[in-house]
Design a protein around this motif. Structure first.
Motif, PDB file in Angstrom:
ATOM      1  N   SER A   1      21.206  63.902 -27.163  1.00 52.35           N
ATOM      2  CA  SER A   1      20.820  65.250 -27.594  1.00 52.35           C
ATOM      3  C   SER A   1      20.062  65.977 -26.492  1.00 52.35           C
ATOM      4  O   SER A   1      20.280  67.180 -26.260  1.00 52.35           O
ATOM      5  CB  SER A   1      19.969  65.169 -28.862  1.00 52.35           C
ATOM      6  OG  SER A   1      20.677  64.530 -29.911  1.00 52.35           O
ATOM      7  N   CYS A   2      19.165  65.259 -25.815  1.00 51.97           N
ATOM      8  CA  CYS A   2      18.410  65.862 -24.707  1.00 51.97           C
ATOM      9  C   CYS A   2      19.353  66.307 -23.593  1.00 51.97           C
ATOM     10  O   CYS A   2      19.169  67.380 -23.010  1.00 51.97           O
ATOM     11  CB  CYS A   2      17.391  64.866 -24.155  1.00 51.97           C
ATOM     12  SG  CYS A   2      15.964  64.590 -25.221  1.00 51.97           S
ATOM     13  N   ASP A   3      20.368  65.491 -23.294  1.00 51.20           N
ATOM     14  CA  ASP A   3      21.336  65.859 -22.257  1.00 51.20           C
ATOM     15  C   ASP A   3      22.029  67.166 -22.595  1.00 51.20           C
ATOM     16  O   ASP A   3      22.124  68.071 -21.758  1.00 51.20           O
ATOM     17  CB  ASP A   3      22.381  64.744 -22.105  1.00 51.20           C
ATOM     18  CG  ASP A   3      21.813  63.487 -21.484  1.00 51.20           C
ATOM     19  OD1 ASP A   3      20.668  63.532 -20.990  1.00 51.20           O
ATOM     20  OD2 ASP A   3      22.503  62.452 -21.491  1.00 51.20           O
ATOM     21  N   LEU A   4      22.521  67.277 -23.820  1.00 55.31           N
ATOM     22  CA  LEU A   4      23.243  68.477 -24.229  1.00 55.31           C
ATOM     23  C   LEU A   4      22.343  69.707 -24.202  1.00 55.31           C
ATOM     24  O   LEU A   4      22.728  70.773 -23.697  1.00 55.31           O
ATOM     25  CB  LEU A   4      23.823  68.286 -25.637  1.00 55.31           C
ATOM     26  CG  LEU A   4      24.940  67.247 -25.798  1.00 55.31           C
ATOM     27  CD1 LEU A   4      25.397  67.194 -27.246  1.00 55.31           C
ATOM     28  CD2 LEU A   4      26.109  67.577 -24.882  1.00 55.31           C
ATOM     29  N   VAL A   5      21.142  69.571 -24.745  1.00 60.38           N
ATOM     30  CA  VAL A   5      20.219  70.708 -24.818  1.00 60.38           C
ATOM     31  C   VAL A   5      19.800  71.150 -23.414  1.00 60.38           C
ATOM     32  O   VAL A   5      19.778  72.352 -23.107  1.00 60.38           O
ATOM     33  CB  VAL A   5      18.977  70.342 -25.659  1.00 60.38           C
ATOM     34  CG1 VAL A   5      17.918  71.440 -25.556  1.00 60.38           C
ATOM     35  CG2 VAL A   5      19.378  70.126 -27.114  1.00 60.38           C
ATOM     36  N   MET A   6      19.483  70.208 -22.555  1.00 59.66           N
ATOM     37  CA  MET A   6      19.029  70.549 -21.203  1.00 59.66           C
ATOM     38  C   MET A   6      20.143  71.203 -20.381  1.00 59.66           C
ATOM     39  O   MET A   6      19.899  72.167 -19.650  1.00 59.66           O
ATOM     40  CB  MET A   6      18.505  69.303 -20.497  1.00 59.66           C
ATOM     41  CG  MET A   6      17.210  68.779 -21.069  1.00 59.66           C
ATOM     42  SD  MET A   6      16.638  67.256 -20.274  1.00 59.66           S
ATOM     43  CE  MET A   6      16.255  67.860 -18.633  1.00 59.66           C
ATOM     44  N   ILE A   7      21.360  70.684 -20.495  1.00 62.53           N
ATOM     45  CA  ILE A   7      22.478  71.281 -19.758  1.00 62.53           C
ATOM     46  C   ILE A   7      22.758  72.687 -20.266  1.00 62.53           C
ATOM     47  O   ILE A   7      23.004  73.620 -19.477  1.00 62.53           O
ATOM     48  CB  ILE A   7      23.737  70.398 -19.881  1.00 62.53           C
ATOM     49  CG1 ILE A   7      23.546  69.111 -19.072  1.00 62.53           C
ATOM     50  CG2 ILE A   7      24.980  71.143 -19.386  1.00 62.53           C
ATOM     51  CD1 ILE A   7      24.689  68.134 -19.199  1.00 62.53           C
ATOM     52  N   PHE A   8      22.709  72.879 -21.573  1.00 68.83           N
ATOM     53  CA  PHE A   8      22.938  74.208 -22.143  1.00 68.83           C
ATOM     54  C   PHE A   8      21.867  75.195 -21.678  1.00 68.83           C
ATOM     55  O   PHE A   8      22.177  76.307 -21.225  1.00 68.83           O
ATOM     56  CB  PHE A   8      22.945  74.127 -23.671  1.00 68.83           C
ATOM     57  CG  PHE A   8      23.064  75.468 -24.348  1.00 68.83           C
ATOM     58  CD1 PHE A   8      24.280  76.132 -24.394  1.00 68.83           C
ATOM     59  CD2 PHE A   8      21.952  76.079 -24.917  1.00 68.83           C
ATOM     60  CE1 PHE A   8      24.389  77.375 -24.999  1.00 68.83           C
ATOM     61  CE2 PHE A   8      22.049  77.311 -25.529  1.00 68.83           C
ATOM     62  CZ  PHE A   8      23.270  77.962 -25.574  1.00 68.83           C
TER      63      PHE A   8
END
Length: 264
Positions: free
Chosen positions: A242-249
């Protein structure tokens, strides 16, 4: 999607691939072509740190306290921390170093940032494979218990490094001094990334806070893949994903926002 739209999409994708490849080759030649030690440092730095920690471990006779292979413990933690630290550091100077290339129609600000981050991730990945292979060949460490689990952990941390790089680069564009401060902050954060400890070795009340640090979940997951059931880990895969997706977005949105004002 109509046939014409599909053709246009694949043509655009091929053009994008050529742009990234050209920028990647330029970055490799610029960074390593004239300074060969720069490429070797990918291997020298983690090997040097591993040697120092191993020597300290032996001098303190800590092997009487724990039978854990300190070499394996080091190479399954420190290189991960180096990857996200170096990726975010290199992302900061990517635009200024390639500003003239923005004259080309197909080159965008995001391309210059992504190329530098990709090079760091690829370099760290190659270094990790080579180092572990050498240590296994010389029988200094054992074979990993679950290579696939380690690979998944590494990939997830690679996306984390890229997301962090996008955000840090964007902040540095808005606040110029932050670019110089981040190098120190990233170095200070390494001990908090789980590179030098297991979460299970921490006091119970501190463990709950440690689980909310995404780098720790990545490190615990990577070590779980190597050591297997011989160690107790506390990774949270869903949280890290979830952190990966949020940070990339967030990073992509921030880059798109400030790139509108970037001119060659």
């Amino acid at each position: 999607m109509q046939y014409g739209d599909s053709t246009t999409f694949w043509q655009s994708l091929r053009i994008q691939g050529r742009v990234i490849y050209a920028l990647l080759m330029r970055e490799i030649i610029t960074r390593y072509g004239r300074k060969n030690i720069g490429f070797l440092w990918l291997f020298v730095e983690p090997l040097l740190l591993t040697a120092i920690i191993t020597i300290m471990w032996g001098v303190m006779k800590a092997n009487r306290i724990s039978d854990l292979n300190i070499i394996a413990f080091t190479v399954t933690g420190y290189p991960l921390a180096m990857m996200w630290r170096n990726t975010s550091n290199k992302a900061i100077g990517s635009i200024s170093a390639n500003i003239a290339l923005l004259y080309h129609r197909n080159v965008r600000v995001l391309d210059t940032i992504f190329t530098r981050m990709l090079l760091e991730v690829l370099g760290a990945s190659i270094a990790q494979i080579v180092i572990m292979a050498i240590l296994i060949i010389f029988n200094l460490i054992d074979m990993p218990a679950d290579i696939f689990y380690m690979l998944v952990a590494w990939i997830m941390m690679s996306f984390f490094a890229m997301g962090l790089g996008l955000i840090i680069c964007s902040i540095a564009q808005y606040i110029e001094p932050f670019g110089k401060i981040w190098g120190t902050l990233a170095f200070v954060m390494i001990p908090l990334s789980g590179a030098f400890f297991f979460v299970d070795s921490l006091p119970t009340d501190i463990q709950e806070y440690a689980k909310w640090i995404p780098m720790i979940s990545g490190t615990e997951m990577f070590r779980k893949g190597y050591f297997g059931d011989s160690v107790i880990t506390h990774e949270n895969i869903l949280f890290l994903f979830s952190c990966d997706l949020v940070m990339i977005f967030i990073g992509l949105v921030m880059v798109r926002k400030f790139s509108e004002g970037i001119e060659p």
